[in-house]
Design a protein around this motif. Structure first.
Motif, PDB file in Angstrom:
ATOM      1  N   LEU A 136       0.833  -1.201   0.000  1.00 37.49           N
ATOM      2  CA  LEU A 136       0.000   0.000   0.000  1.00 37.49           C
ATOM      3  C   LEU A 136       0.866   1.250   0.000  1.00 37.49           C
ATOM      4  O   LEU A 136       1.943   1.273   0.607  1.00 37.49           O
ATOM      5  CB  LEU A 136      -0.921   0.009   1.228  1.00 37.49           C
ATOM      6  CG  LEU A 136      -1.973  -1.100   1.307  1.00 37.49           C
ATOM      7  CD1 LEU A 136      -2.839  -0.883   2.539  1.00 37.49           C
ATOM      8  CD2 LEU A 136      -2.836  -1.145   0.061  1.00 37.49           C
TER       9      LEU A 136
ATOM     10  N   VAL B  67      -5.173   3.887   5.970  1.00 29.80           N
ATOM     11  CA  VAL B  67      -5.570   2.583   5.421  1.00 29.80           C
ATOM     12  C   VAL B  67      -4.610   1.514   5.922  1.00 29.80           C
ATOM     13  O   VAL B  67      -3.387   1.710   5.914  1.00 29.80           O
ATOM     14  CB  VAL B  67      -5.586   2.600   3.875  1.00 29.80           C
ATOM     15  CG1 VAL B  67      -5.976   1.234   3.332  1.00 29.80           C
ATOM     16  CG2 VAL B  67      -6.543   3.671   3.364  1.00 29.80           C
TER      17      VAL B  67
ATOM     18  N   ALA C 109      -4.013  -2.888   5.642  1.00 25.44           N
ATOM     19  CA  ALA C 109      -4.412  -4.131   4.980  1.00 25.44           C
ATOM     20  C   ALA C 109      -3.661  -5.298   5.606  1.00 25.44           C
ATOM     21  O   ALA C 109      -2.498  -5.172   6.008  1.00 25.44           O
ATOM     22  CB  ALA C 109      -4.130  -4.063   3.483  1.00 25.44           C
TER      23      ALA C 109
ATOM     24  N   TYR D 194      -6.262  -7.474  -2.047  1.00 26.31           N
ATOM     25  CA  TYR D 194      -6.692  -6.115  -1.736  1.00 26.31           C
ATOM     26  C   TYR D 194      -5.851  -5.168  -2.575  1.00 26.31           C
ATOM     27  O   TYR D 194      -4.809  -5.545  -3.125  1.00 26.31           O
ATOM     28  CB  TYR D 194      -6.521  -5.805  -0.239  1.00 26.31           C
ATOM     29  CG  TYR D 194      -5.119  -6.027   0.265  1.00 26.31           C
ATOM     30  CD1 TYR D 194      -4.118  -5.077   0.065  1.00 26.31           C
ATOM     31  CD2 TYR D 194      -4.782  -7.206   0.940  1.00 26.31           C
ATOM     32  CE1 TYR D 194      -2.824  -5.288   0.498  1.00 26.31           C
ATOM     33  CE2 TYR D 194      -3.489  -7.423   1.384  1.00 26.31           C
ATOM     34  CZ  TYR D 194      -2.517  -6.457   1.157  1.00 26.31           C
ATOM     35  OH  TYR D 194      -1.238  -6.674   1.584  1.00 26.31           O
ATOM     36  N   ASP D 195      -6.286  -3.928  -2.679  1.00 25.63           N
ATOM     37  CA  ASP D 195      -5.510  -2.947  -3.436  1.00 25.63           C
ATOM     38  C   ASP D 195      -5.960  -1.552  -3.027  1.00 25.63           C
ATOM     39  O   ASP D 195      -7.086  -1.352  -2.547  1.00 25.63           O
ATOM     40  CB  ASP D 195      -5.700  -3.136  -4.938  1.00 25.63           C
ATOM     41  CG  ASP D 195      -4.548  -2.527  -5.745  1.00 25.63           C
ATOM     42  OD1 ASP D 195      -3.633  -1.947  -5.128  1.00 25.63           O
ATOM     43  OD2 ASP D 195      -4.573  -2.627  -6.987  1.00 25.63           O
ATOM     44  N   ALA D 196      -5.084  -0.583  -3.207  1.00 26.54           N
ATOM     45  CA  ALA D 196      -5.404   0.824  -2.949  1.00 26.54           C
ATOM     46  C   ALA D 196      -4.491   1.675  -3.808  1.00 26.54           C
ATOM     47  O   ALA D 196      -3.284   1.430  -3.879  1.00 26.54           O
ATOM     48  CB  ALA D 196      -5.214   1.160  -1.468  1.00 26.54           C
TER      49      ALA D 196
ATOM     50  N   ILE E 165      -9.447   8.186  -4.251  1.00 24.21           N
ATOM     51  CA  ILE E 165      -8.653   6.989  -3.925  1.00 24.21           C
ATOM     52  C   ILE E 165      -9.522   5.751  -4.125  1.00 24.21           C
ATOM     53  O   ILE E 165     -10.655   5.688  -3.634  1.00 24.21           O
ATOM     54  CB  ILE E 165      -8.143   7.067  -2.485  1.00 24.21           C
ATOM     55  CG1 ILE E 165      -7.187   8.263  -2.345  1.00 24.21           C
ATOM     56  CG2 ILE E 165      -7.424   5.773  -2.098  1.00 24.21           C
ATOM     57  CD1 ILE E 165      -6.768   8.556  -0.938  1.00 24.21           C
TER      58      ILE E 165
ATOM     59  N   LEU F 134     -10.144   1.798  -3.513  1.00 26.86           N
ATOM     60  CA  LEU F 134      -9.815   0.710  -2.582  1.00 26.86           C
ATOM     61  C   LEU F 134     -10.675  -0.492  -2.954  1.00 26.86           C
ATOM     62  O   LEU F 134     -11.876  -0.351  -3.198  1.00 26.86           O
ATOM     63  CB  LEU F 134     -10.073   1.127  -1.137  1.00 26.86           C
ATOM     64  CG  LEU F 134      -9.223   2.301  -0.660  1.00 26.86           C
ATOM     65  CD1 LEU F 134     -10.108   3.483  -0.325  1.00 26.86           C
ATOM     66  CD2 LEU F 134      -8.381   1.900   0.540  1.00 26.86           C
ATOM     67  N   GLU F 135     -10.054  -1.652  -2.984  1.00 26.36           N
ATOM     68  CA  GLU F 135     -10.794  -2.847  -3.374  1.00 26.36           C
ATOM     69  C   GLU F 135     -10.333  -4.035  -2.555  1.00 26.36           C
ATOM     70  O   GLU F 135      -9.207  -4.073  -2.044  1.00 26.36           O
ATOM     71  CB  GLU F 135     -10.601  -3.136  -4.864  1.00 26.36           C
ATOM     72  CG  GLU F 135      -9.163  -3.496  -5.220  1.00 26.36           C
ATOM     73  CD  GLU F 135      -8.940  -3.603  -6.728  1.00 26.36           C
ATOM     74  OE1 GLU F 135      -8.621  -4.716  -7.182  1.00 26.36           O
ATOM     75  OE2 GLU F 135      -9.076  -2.577  -7.409  1.00 26.36           O
TER      76      GLU F 135
ATOM     77  N   LEU G  71      -9.252  -5.090   5.177  1.00 27.47           N
ATOM     78  CA  LEU G  71      -8.913  -3.727   4.764  1.00 27.47           C
ATOM     79  C   LEU G  71      -9.684  -2.767   5.670  1.00 27.47           C
ATOM     80  O   LEU G  71     -10.917  -2.842   5.750  1.00 27.47           O
ATOM     81  CB  LEU G  71      -9.302  -3.501   3.307  1.00 27.47           C
ATOM     82  CG  LEU G  71      -8.714  -2.328   2.519  1.00 27.47           C
ATOM     83  CD1 LEU G  71      -7.194  -2.398   2.494  1.00 27.47           C
ATOM     84  CD2 LEU G  71      -9.264  -2.292   1.106  1.00 27.47           C
TER      85      LEU G  71
ATOM     86  N   ILE H 195     -10.313   1.308   6.707  1.00 31.17           N
ATOM     87  CA  ILE H 195     -10.184   2.639   6.117  1.00 31.17           C
ATOM     88  C   ILE H 195     -10.778   3.679   7.080  1.00 31.17           C
ATOM     89  O   ILE H 195     -11.914   3.513   7.536  1.00 31.17           O
ATOM     90  CB  ILE H 195     -10.938   2.729   4.768  1.00 31.17           C
ATOM     91  CG1 ILE H 195     -10.489   1.588   3.839  1.00 31.17           C
ATOM     92  CG2 ILE H 195     -10.739   4.081   4.123  1.00 31.17           C
ATOM     93  CD1 ILE H 195     -11.520   1.199   2.821  1.00 31.17           C
TER      94      ILE H 195
END
Length: 468
Positions: free
Chosen positions: A247, A256, A258, A274-276, A284, A286-287, A463, A465
């Motif tokens: 991240l 954030v 993860a 996960y991703d950001a 931004i 975020l997934e 994740l 946030i």
């Protein structure tokens, strides 16, 4: 592991045998006692064989058949090298009426030795770490794929005159015999061998030799299966770890955290991700998602989906459109696989969140007062199943006293844990963490540790946030 030792653990804190000291003045009665003690060692070594003859023939045959069947079943079901070692060292000597057993596995060209309670590890310590080309019985049996039967010290010394390298015989005199059975045949990669100690002069019958070889071959097959599976797991783990992003150290206006952990025991690998990342315009993305399966293909699909979504998000501002286009790509490139996913676009300046879901578990909103709510994002089915799907999205506001918690199903579902109960448990944990003043990193750790403690069977991702 009761009754079992490994050479590595033994080397750290092994009990040293007391030094032998001879008394200058010893009475005849004391000498008789000492001689009797040494005689008892030999008697105990022959105990198993004497007990075998004390049984009625039918009873002994039935017991041998049961022991063999149990031994075979345990070898087949062993899932790790540690389990295989435990099976061998708790059953081998009893099955064949021996007074002790050891297991020597080949590890990087050298022997890794462990023993049961019948053979002290210091008695075979010189065997641990031997190379396969060493001129002694166990390496020779492994190297040639041929069993070795040693009738006693004289037999051993005549065949391996270089010295008492087989400590059970060389150290304790002429009262022991031994059998060594390799776990693989000649011409196959060497795996290891097991050895058993008996009273002097014992030689197994032809039927016993056949049974020893059959069970050793079964143990070798189990070991190859375990190592092959472990190699696949390590490959998939490496693939997945390279695909999971680091991240960004600083996401403007957001905190954030993860976390990811493979399934129970690390024996399997899944497709959780996960991703950001920062999008054009300052929002931004975020997934979090879960690709179907627990193998290299699942890890590969996870990487594909994540890359698809990143590439599309550079052009599309709406999460629903990103999922719609990603779905078509997954159908084209991986028609036999599917993946679930939740995608959020957050504007950190005003807290506006636009989110959509592709068949993924709901998200959680944890508040500073310790409460929480479950939010089911609109969207559509999992990616890669239904063509021409138009995904939907919704917009809401993320206040500064709220933390969003996104998880994969392994966190909230499991044996005896329904989705509703799992969401309630995680929501309660997250609410308590926010109320206690924990940051996003600490909150993610608390959720992950709780999921792992429930004996999770799936890999898990978290994740968390928060707005700053």
């Amino acid at each position: 592991m009761s009754g079992l030792q490994t050479a590595d653990s033994y080397a750290r804190d092994r009990p040293r045998p007391p030094p032998v000291r001879f008394r200058v003045h010893e009475s005849k009665s004391q000498a008789r006692s000492r001689n009797l003690a040494f005689s008892n060692v030999a008697a105990s070594a022959r105990g198993w064989q004497k007990r075998q003859f004390s049984l009625w023939p039918g009873t002994a045959e039935r017991q041998r058949a049961k022991d063999t069947a149990d031994f075979s079943s345990a070898l087949i079901t062993a899932a790790t090298e540690q389990e295989l070692q435990q099976v061998v060292l708790t059953r081998l000597a009893a099955t064949f009426g021996a007074c002790g057993a050891l297991l020597a596995l080949v590890d990087n060209g050298r022997l890794r030795v462990s023993t049961d309670a019948g053979i002290a590890l210091w008695e075979v310590a010189t065997t641990h770490g031997l190379p396969l080309n060493h001129p002694s019985p166990i390496p020779e049996a492994i190297r040639t794929g041929k069993p070795q039967f040693i009738l006693g010290r004289e037999d051993y010394m005549s065949r391996w005159p270089h010295g008492a390298g087989f400590p059970r015989i060389g150290r304790l005199g002429c009262d022991y015999a031994g059998t060594i059975t390799p776990l693989s045949e000649a011409g196959n990669p060497p795996l290891g061998a097991w050895a058993m100690a008996y009273g002097k002069g014992y030689q197994p019958s032809l039927d016993e030799q056949t049974l020893m070889s059959t069970l050793a071959d079964l143990a070798g097959q189990a070991l190859k299966r375990i190592r092959s599976r472990q190699a696949r797991v390590e490959l998939a783990t490496a693939l997945q770890q390279t695909m999971l992003p680091t991240l960004p150290q600083h996401l403007p206006g957001l905190e954030v955290a993860a976390r990811y952990r493979p399934c129970h025991g690390g024996l399997d690998i899944g497709g959780d991700w996960y991703d950001a990342f920062v999008m054009p315009g300052g929002s931004i993305a975020l997934e979090i998602g879960d690709a179907q399966g627990h193998d290299v293909n699942a890890a590969a699909l996870m990487g594909q989906v994540r890359l698809f979504m990143r590439a599309i998000a550079d052009e599309e501002r709406n999460p629903a459109t990103v999922l719609t286009r990603t779905n078509e790509l997954v159908l084209t490139t991986a028609p036999a696989r599917f993946a679930s996913c939740s995608l959020l676009h957050i504007d950190p300046r005003n807290g506006q969140v636009t989110g959509a879901s592709a068949g993924h578990v709901p998200i959680l909103c944890a508040r500073r007062d310790g409460s929480h709510t479950v939010r089911q994002l609109p969207g559509g089915p999992v990616l890669g199943v239904v063509p021409d799907t138009d995904y939907r999205e919704e917009t809401f506001t993320l206040d500064k006293d709220i933390a969003l918690v996104l998880v994969t199903d392994g966190v909230v579902e499991g044996p005896g844990l329904t989705l509703e109960a799992g969401l309630e448990r995680v929501g309660t944990l997250a609410g308590a963490a926010i109320r206690d003043g924990l940051n996003a990193e600490e909150t993610a750790d608390r959720i992950l540790d709780s999921a792992v403690a429930v004996d999770h069977l799936d890999d898990v991702a978290v994740l968390v946030i928060r707005r700053t």
